[in-house]
Design a protein around this motif. Structure first.
Motif, PDB file in Angstrom:
ATOM      1  N   GLY A 276      28.859  60.948 -79.183  1.00  0.00           N
ATOM      2  CA  GLY A 276      30.015  61.994 -78.822  1.00  0.00           C
ATOM      3  C   GLY A 276      29.713  62.898 -77.927  1.00  0.00           C
ATOM      4  O   GLY A 276      30.384  63.195 -76.946  1.00  0.00           O
ATOM      5  N   LEU A 277      28.387  63.710 -77.954  1.00  0.00           N
ATOM      6  CA  LEU A 277      28.018  64.287 -76.871  1.00  0.00           C
ATOM      7  C   LEU A 277      27.609  63.665 -75.510  1.00  0.00           C
ATOM      8  O   LEU A 277      27.475  64.513 -74.437  1.00  0.00           O
ATOM      9  CB  LEU A 277      26.751  65.260 -77.345  1.00  0.00           C
ATOM     10  CG  LEU A 277      27.120  66.705 -78.046  1.00  0.00           C
ATOM     11  CD1 LEU A 277      27.255  66.362 -79.596  1.00  0.00           C
ATOM     12  CD2 LEU A 277      26.045  67.446 -77.873  1.00  0.00           C
TER      13      LEU A 277
ATOM     14  N   ALA B 264      32.827  70.119 -76.923  1.00  0.00           N
ATOM     15  CA  ALA B 264      33.743  71.173 -76.297  1.00  0.00           C
ATOM     16  C   ALA B 264      33.590  72.275 -76.734  1.00  0.00           C
ATOM     17  O   ALA B 264      33.555  73.343 -75.768  1.00  0.00           O
ATOM     18  CB  ALA B 264      35.176  70.819 -77.186  1.00  0.00           C
ATOM     19  N   LEU B 265      32.747  72.763 -77.782  1.00  0.00           N
ATOM     20  CA  LEU B 265      32.185  74.099 -78.169  1.00  0.00           C
ATOM     21  C   LEU B 265      31.105  74.731 -77.267  1.00  0.00           C
ATOM     22  O   LEU B 265      31.120  75.727 -77.074  1.00  0.00           O
ATOM     23  CB  LEU B 265      31.815  73.763 -79.555  1.00  0.00           C
ATOM     24  CG  LEU B 265      30.964  75.109 -80.193  1.00  0.00           C
ATOM     25  CD1 LEU B 265      31.904  76.286 -80.507  1.00  0.00           C
ATOM     26  CD2 LEU B 265      30.254  74.924 -81.467  1.00  0.00           C
ATOM     27  N   LEU B 266      30.087  73.721 -76.827  1.00  0.00           N
ATOM     28  CA  LEU B 266      29.157  73.969 -75.896  1.00  0.00           C
ATOM     29  C   LEU B 266      29.517  73.944 -74.542  1.00  0.00           C
ATOM     30  O   LEU B 266      29.049  74.891 -73.722  1.00  0.00           O
ATOM     31  CB  LEU B 266      28.093  73.070 -76.113  1.00  0.00           C
ATOM     32  CG  LEU B 266      27.535  73.046 -77.615  1.00  0.00           C
ATOM     33  CD1 LEU B 266      26.301  72.082 -77.421  1.00  0.00           C
ATOM     34  CD2 LEU B 266      26.889  74.435 -77.829  1.00  0.00           C
ATOM     35  N   GLY B 267      30.486  73.338 -74.131  1.00  0.00           N
ATOM     36  CA  GLY B 267      30.616  72.821 -72.640  1.00  0.00           C
ATOM     37  C   GLY B 267      29.857  72.089 -72.434  1.00  0.00           C
ATOM     38  O   GLY B 267      28.916  71.557 -72.730  1.00  0.00           O
ATOM     39  N   GLU B 268      30.368  71.385 -70.962  1.00  0.00           N
ATOM     40  CA  GLU B 268      29.758  70.130 -70.637  1.00  0.00           C
ATOM     41  C   GLU B 268      28.051  70.584 -70.339  1.00  0.00           C
ATOM     42  O   GLU B 268      27.311  69.638 -70.488  1.00  0.00           O
ATOM     43  CB  GLU B 268      30.289  69.539 -69.417  1.00  0.00           C
ATOM     44  CG  GLU B 268      31.631  69.060 -69.614  1.00  0.00           C
ATOM     45  CD  GLU B 268      32.272  68.262 -68.473  1.00  0.00           C
ATOM     46  OE1 GLU B 268      31.284  67.962 -67.611  1.00  0.00           O
ATOM     47  OE2 GLU B 268      33.391  67.789 -68.614  1.00  0.00           O
ATOM     48  N   ASP B 269      27.771  71.625 -69.585  1.00  0.00           N
ATOM     49  CA  ASP B 269      26.558  71.889 -69.188  1.00  0.00           C
ATOM     50  C   ASP B 269      25.605  71.915 -70.215  1.00  0.00           C
ATOM     51  O   ASP B 269      24.378  71.223 -70.466  1.00  0.00           O
ATOM     52  CB  ASP B 269      26.519  73.076 -68.334  1.00  0.00           C
ATOM     53  CG  ASP B 269      26.963  72.799 -67.109  1.00  0.00           C
ATOM     54  OD1 ASP B 269      27.196  71.721 -66.482  1.00  0.00           O
ATOM     55  OD2 ASP B 269      27.492  73.833 -66.372  1.00  0.00           O
ATOM     56  N   ARG B 270      25.895  72.780 -71.360  1.00  0.00           N
ATOM     57  CA  ARG B 270      25.055  72.864 -72.319  1.00  0.00           C
ATOM     58  C   ARG B 270      25.115  71.756 -73.235  1.00  0.00           C
ATOM     59  O   ARG B 270      23.852  71.292 -73.887  1.00  0.00           O
ATOM     60  CB  ARG B 270      25.695  74.212 -73.400  1.00  0.00           C
ATOM     61  CG  ARG B 270      25.121  75.424 -72.971  1.00  0.00           C
ATOM     62  CD  ARG B 270      25.590  76.473 -73.861  1.00  0.00           C
ATOM     63  NE  ARG B 270      24.799  77.892 -73.814  1.00  0.00           N
ATOM     64  CZ  ARG B 270      23.675  78.401 -74.059  1.00  0.00           C
ATOM     65  NH1 ARG B 270      22.940  77.416 -74.884  1.00  0.00           N
ATOM     66  NH2 ARG B 270      23.184  79.452 -73.530  1.00  0.00           N
ATOM     67  N   ALA B 271      26.159  70.880 -73.432  1.00  0.00           N
ATOM     68  CA  ALA B 271      26.012  69.560 -74.023  1.00  0.00           C
ATOM     69  C   ALA B 271      24.944  68.611 -73.596  1.00  0.00           C
ATOM     70  O   ALA B 271      24.556  67.955 -74.484  1.00  0.00           O
ATOM     71  CB  ALA B 271      27.297  69.118 -74.275  1.00  0.00           C
TER      72      ALA B 271
END
Length: 854
Positions: A119-120, A90-97
């Protein structure tokens, strides 16, 4: 208490546990040393305190949700890490995750880091390791200043895993996971070292608890500015530990005093008196790493998730098969125990076992550890009991003690010990080893071995091993059989029969890890073999012809014969001779190893797929007993193909797991020469009728992931070798039985040959009637009974009433070993051999004869 045999009574334990809800498991240390823990409201629920024998740090924060020192529900442990991973996502956002890479720290955070990566969802995972791996280059390393064992190695299979994957916003985010964030030195030193070679714009530090002081918190902000990157911190809880002046010295004095006091206490023995230890075949998916030591990808994750329910069902079935729990019942409290850095695999097996067993069984999870910690049996102390045992994975820093905490006295009905194959060593099975220590404190121990992952470039070597052939290996002609084995002739593998039986039944060793001493027949027995061969040569020739013609009719004009070494090898050679004699066919023939409980030689299968169309391969064995190998082969082939085994020349892998046998008295296969249970002379002897080759061997220290299984060539027994005599006697009768073979083959091809499994039902009945409760100790048929008398510790022989000359050698061997022969009715076999069901060394006399009775 602590040490190698401590426990408290069940009633005393129950009384003390009543206080757990109102006593913090850090009170004992806090009261004596003045250590204070302050922070979030749930911090005392997450952490307790203990004292460690460590000159660098007196106290140990003991996590209740990490699954290292305190047994906890696997779902709670996994959920704690997975939830942290979701927060990072959630912190990174889906693209960065999706582009993130997760790095966990050995040994305590290897499982936690893996759960965070899950979890990522799409993040690859790597953890540091203290185990160097030959042939794998280091991508980095660092020191952990306060640890008892400092050197961390980074050994990714893909060197670019930590490289960043781009520049600017395209670069991957590195997520670093540890169980606690205290001073921050270890994590920040790692980031600094990796940032110098592969700079990133962003890092995320993840921990269960943030225990930094105010000064250390300011260091993180300054560090981020120093390297010019954003550094985030995600934790479940936070707080601080207040350490009074002189706590290190006072802690050392306290530890010394406690250990001196405990050394004077009387060892009151074990709870169970030594529980049975059973090796369990997990069916671990081939190609899936045992953890993140060399990297773990989303594809690996998907393959493991698909396999977990099946592995859990195997564990659940084995737990329900313990007479101590009652028939068809599972234990009420089970511990899944991992091994040092091997945390994730047993954790996920534990979560799957929770689902498989349901609410009626409490499943807990923890792992062994290198960390020496004082144990004090008090509700206000986090480490209540300690088991001590020697290291069993040949550690690079030398031998030493290892520990399992809060296991003794915890009331576990069963323990599932999970290790990797590198750690499946004699030290594990030693009288003072981990398995023996566990057996003293529970009612059942299951050993599950996960294959140690070897990086891809070693799994798929450019050149696979080549088959061995006579006369360098075996007395068979080189064209008769290619042995897909490695030569272990110079290795000492033989052990006395009684020692092997004790180790096998106790779970201390697998039967394939050693060899029985080769039986040397007496003159009387040798004469019996010769007479039996003369009497049965025509019947054997007829069965050879019938099974070969059936194979040629149903499996194509040029099948590739692959015999299961070693009982199948003489039959495969004879089938090859029949095809050449009657049809002028020169069929390829190989021998391959299959081991009950461990499956088939995957390297040999890869060799076959590289040189032949797998669809042409026909597996061959001598006879069926209860059908265990039939089922083993089917499961092994399914597992091999599910793991993405190599393609054959004609397309996808297509090994047919059906076995062709000479005799099928158990009704286990559909391709056979006969279903009569008669004397096959090749069952009367061992290597001297099988090309002087031993039974196959599979042991982790001898057989690597790219090796064929092993066997020995007993050149010294050449004077006793009758392998060629056996072939000559049978092939000499080919012409006279040809018409009968044609008629029987025609009849069989038109008949319903579906397996009836009649033999399996009989074995289950016998196992219960004779109070054995273990079908593996019931060996049906003339061939299997002969093996019992030659290789195992026999209890008694059941002979079908009226069976004649086929049992002459059985009766002779039984007389020589002092084993009773009981005449019975209603047997689908001519005879059944029963292995001594409660074997100890006292079960045989000094002369090797069996003691009467159970």
């Amino acid at each position: 208490m602590s040490g190698r045999g401590e426990r408290v009574s069940t009633s005393e334990r129950a009384r003390r546990e009543e206080a757990v809800d109102v006593v913090w498991s850090g009170d004992w240390v806090a009261e004596r040393l003045g250590v204070a823990l302050e922070g979030d409201g749930d911090l005392p629920e997450l952490l307790g305190l203990a004292l460690r024998r460590n000159p660098k740090r007196a106290h140990l924060l003991v996590s209740n949700v990490l699954g290292k020192h305190v047994p906890q529900k696997p779902s709670v442990v996994y959920g704690a890490g997975y939830e942290l991973g979701e927060r990072v996502r959630a912190l990174l956002g889906e693209d960065r995750a999706r582009r993130a890479v997760v790095l966990g720290y050995a040994e305590t955070a290897t499982g936690l880091g893996h759960a965070v990566a899950d979890g990522l969802r799409d993040a690859p995972y790597l953890h540091s390791t203290r185990r160097p791996v030959a042939g794998v280059a280091q991508a980095g390393g660092f020191e952990e200043a306060h640890s008892h064992a400092t050197s961390h190695l980074l050994l990714p299979e893909e060197p670019g895993l930590l490289a960043g994957g781009g520049t600017g916003s395209d670069a991957s985010v590195l997520v670093l996971v540890d169980d606690e964030f205290s001073t921050g030195n270890t994590v920040l030193n790692t980031i600094r070292a990796l940032h110098e070679s592969h700079p990133r714009e962003r890092y995320v530090i993840v921990a269960l608890v943030d225990m930094r002081s105010a000064g250390d918190r300011d260091r993180l902000t300054a560090f981020a500015a120093e390297i010019g990157a954003r550094v985030d911190l995600v934790t479940r809880s936070s707080g601080t530990v207040t350490l009074p002046e002189g706590v290190l010295e006072r802690g050392q004095v306290l530890v010394a005093a406690q250990e001196a006091e405990q050394a004077q206490q009387t060892d009151r023995g074990a709870l169970s008196g030594g529980a049975p230890v059973t090796r369990l075949g997990l069916g671990w998916p081939e190609g899936v790493p045992d953890g993140g030591r060399h990297g773990f990808t989303p594809a690996h994750r998907a393959a493991l998730e698909a396999a977990l329910p099946g592995m859990a069902e195997r564990i659940a079935a084995a737990l329900g098969d313990n007479p101590r729990h009652g028939r068809d019942s599972s234990p009420r409290r089970v511990l899944v125990l991992g091994f040092e850095e091997l945390m994730y695999a047993p954790l996920r097996l534990g979560t799957a076992l929770e689902a498989a067993l349901g609410a009626d069984t409490e499943v807990r999870y923890s792992t062994t550890t290198r960390s020496p910690v004082l144990a004090v049996d008090d509700p206000g102390y986090a480490i209540r009991t300690r088991l001590v045992f020697p290291a069993h994975d040949a550690p690079a820093d030398g031998p030493g003690d290892r520990y399992a905490y809060n296991v003794a006295g915890a009331g576990f009905d069963a323990v599932v010990a999970v290790v990797d194959s590198t750690a499946d060593t004699p030290e594990l099975h030693a009288p003072d080893g981990l398995l023996a220590r566990l057996a003293d404190h529970t009612g059942q121990v299951l050993l599950a071995v996960v294959p140690s992952y070897t990086p891809h470039h070693k799994l798929e070597p450019a050149v696979l091993p080549e088959p061995l052939r006579g006369p360098d290996f075996s007395s068979y002609a080189p064209e008769d059989v290619g042995w897909l084995l490695q030569d272990l002739s110079d290795t000492e593998l033989e052990a006395p029969t009684e020692e092997r039986e004790e180790a096998i039944q106790s779970g201390g060793a697998h039967y394939a890890e050693s060899l029985p001493v080769e039986y040397q027949p007496s003159a009387e027995y040798q004469a019996l073999f010769t007479a039996a061969l003369d009497a049965s040569a025509a019947r054997i020739a007829r069965a050879v012809g019938t099974v070969t013609e059936t194979v040629l009719a149903e499996r194509g004009p040029r099948p590739v014969l692959v015999s299961l070494a070693r009982a199948g090898t003489p039959v495969g050679v004879l089938m090859r001779h029949w095809a050449r004699h009657r049809h002028g066919l020169d069929l390829p023939h190989y021998a391959i190893s299959i081991v009950r409980g461990r499956g088939i030689d995957a390297t040999a299968l890869r060799w076959l797929a590289a040189h032949h169309d797998p669809a042409d391969v026909v597996f061959v064995d001598g006879w069926t007993g209860k059908g265990a190998i039939t089922r083993e082969l089917a499961a092994a082939i399914e597992e091999f193909e599910a793991s993405g085994g190599p393609a054959g020349s004609a397309g996808p892998v297509g090994f047919n797991p059906e076995i062709a046998v000479l005799a099928d008295p158990g009704g286990c296969v559909r391709t056979y020469g006969t279903r009569e249970d008669f004397l096959i002379p090749s069952a009367c002897l061992n290597s001297t009728v099988s090309g002087l080759i031993s039974r196959t061997v599979l042991r982790a220290d001898l057989v690597g992931p790219d090796d064929f299984h092993g066997a020995k060539f007993y050149r010294e027994l050449a004077d006793s070798d009758v392998s060629a005599d056996f072939l000559t006697a049978v092939t000499a009768r080919f012409d006279e039985v040809a018409d009968q073979v044609d008629a029987e083959t025609k009849e069989l091809l038109a008949a319903d040959r579906a397996p009836t499994w009649e033999g399996w039902a009989a074995v289950e009945r016998i196992s219960e009637e004779y109070g054995i409760h273990d079908v593996n100790l019931v060996k049906p048929g003339v061939g299997e009974t002969t093996r019992v008398l030659l290789r195992r510790v026999p209890w008694k022989i059941l002979a079908k009433r009226g069976a004649g000359a086929d049992l002459q050698h059985i009766r002779l061997l039984a007389e020589q070993r002092g084993v009773p022969v009981e005449e019975v009715d209603d047997l689908p076999y001519s005879c059944v051999g029963l292995i001594h069901p409660r074997f100890t060394r006292g079960a045989t006399g000094a002369d090797g004869k069996a003691v009467q009775g159970a």
